[in-house]
Scaffold this active site. Structure first.
Site, mmCIF file in Angstrom:
data_model
loop_
_atom_site.group_PDB
_atom_site.id
_atom_site.type_symbol
_atom_site.label_atom_id
_atom_site.label_comp_id
_atom_site.label_asym_id
_atom_site.label_seq_id
_atom_site.Cartn_x
_atom_site.Cartn_y
_atom_site.Cartn_z
ATOM 1 N N ASP A 197 -1.881 4.069 -12.220
ATOM 2 C CA ASP A 197 -2.460 2.716 -12.118
ATOM 3 C C ASP A 197 -3.811 2.635 -11.418
ATOM 4 O O ASP A 197 -4.067 1.670 -10.684
ATOM 5 C CB ASP A 197 -1.477 1.780 -11.412
ATOM 6 C CG ASP A 197 -0.176 1.629 -12.162
ATOM 7 O OD1 ASP A 197 -0.073 2.136 -13.285
ATOM 8 O OD2 ASP A 197 0.752 1.019 -11.616
ATOM 9 N N LYS A 210 3.080 0.686 -18.721
ATOM 10 C CA LYS A 210 4.365 0.366 -18.116
ATOM 11 C C LYS A 210 4.428 -1.087 -17.685
ATOM 12 O O LYS A 210 3.405 -1.764 -17.569
ATOM 13 C CB LYS A 210 4.634 1.299 -16.927
ATOM 14 C CG LYS A 210 3.641 1.201 -15.777
ATOM 15 C CD LYS A 210 3.823 2.375 -14.822
ATOM 16 C CE LYS A 210 2.955 2.293 -13.596
ATOM 17 N NZ LYS A 210 3.354 1.258 -12.639
ATOM 18 N N ALA A 231 -2.336 4.428 -7.232
ATOM 19 C CA ALA A 231 -2.140 3.209 -6.444
ATOM 20 C C ALA A 231 -0.937 2.426 -6.961
ATOM 21 O O ALA A 231 -0.563 2.568 -8.124
ATOM 22 C CB ALA A 231 -3.393 2.335 -6.514
ATOM 23 N N THR A 232 -0.357 1.633 -6.119
ATOM 24 C CA THR A 232 -0.548 1.646 -4.683
ATOM 25 C C THR A 232 0.515 2.542 -4.047
ATOM 26 O O THR A 232 1.594 2.708 -4.590
ATOM 27 C CB THR A 232 -0.433 0.225 -4.071
ATOM 28 O OG1 THR A 232 0.858 -0.308 -4.340
ATOM 29 C CG2 THR A 232 -1.488 -0.697 -4.651
ATOM 30 N N CYS A 250 3.757 1.481 -6.673
ATOM 31 C CA CYS A 250 3.950 2.289 -7.870
ATOM 32 C C CYS A 250 3.924 3.792 -7.610
ATOM 33 O O CYS A 250 4.603 4.545 -8.300
ATOM 34 C CB CYS A 250 2.914 1.907 -8.915
ATOM 35 S SG CYS A 250 3.044 0.171 -9.421
#
Length: 210
Positions: free
Chosen positions: A30, A120, A148-149, A153
């Site tokens: 992410d 996701k 992150a974070t 995640c």
């Protein structure tokens, strides 16, 4: 960490080092603009994390280590509706709508055309996705988790990675959060129970040794 906390965890048998295989994969969680840029409601300035992750990707390429990227992205119906219960709690995540700038990977990252992108809906990169199957197909025996974070995640992905049978390494400089407290607590928890939190030089040396 205080001495009594350290003693408690050592007595419980936590914190043993994980094994390192010869066929790792790098999972970048992410690092989209909605998380790496402070102009977005869910974002923070994660420039140092982007730079450190890019350095790891650069070391992974010549070693033939696969790099898999992930992004949270919701359809307009999901973002505005009630089908994703998580969004009732984390309402700021409703801004992560497919096709928007918020869900685009940070343009400073060196993603190659052949790198997979896992989209996701939840915190873990494994939940409801094909990530575990892809790692197995690639022959991966270790997973390095970046991104992150840290408290959200990244931690969820580390937990599911080890539960899926993959030893986990988390390079400290290559993960980030919106605040220091949650970041530090998550790293402590990962190191105690789910994987090894390692320094950047250690992670780079491991990749280059392959």
């Amino acid at each position: 960490m205080t001495a009594d906390v350290q003693e408690t965890y050592e007595r419980a048998g936590f914190g043993a080092p994980v094994r390192r295989g010869s066929r790792p994969a790098l999972v970048v969680v992410d690092l989209t603009r909605g998380f790496t840029e402070p102009s977005f409601p869910t974002g923070a300035d994660l420039t140092s994390v982007v730079d450190a992750t890019s350095e790891l990707v650069g070391a992974a390429r010549p070693a033939g280590v696969p790099v898999i990227w992930t992004a949270i992205s919701y359809t307009r119906a999901e973002a505005e509706g009630t089908s994703v219960t998580w969004l009732d709690k984390a309402r700021g995540m409703r801004a992560l709508v497919e096709g928007s700038e918020a869900v685009a990977l940070d343009p400073r990252l060196p993603r190659a055309p052949g790198d997979p992108l896992v989209v996701k809906k939840g915190a873990s990169a494994f939940f409801g996705t094909s990530l575990a199957a892809s790692l197995t197909a690639l022959g991966a025996d270790t997973v390095l988790v970046c991104g992150a974070t840290t408290s959200g995640c990244v931690r969820a992905t580390a937990v599911d990675a080890v539960q899926s049978g993959f030893p986990v390494l988390v390079p400290r400089a290559s993960v980030g959060d919106r605040a220091d407290g949650p970041h530090d607590a998550a790293l402590f928890d990962i190191q105690a129970k789910y994987g090894d939190v390692v320094e950047q030089d250690d992670a780079l040396a491991y990749l280059r040794s392959l």
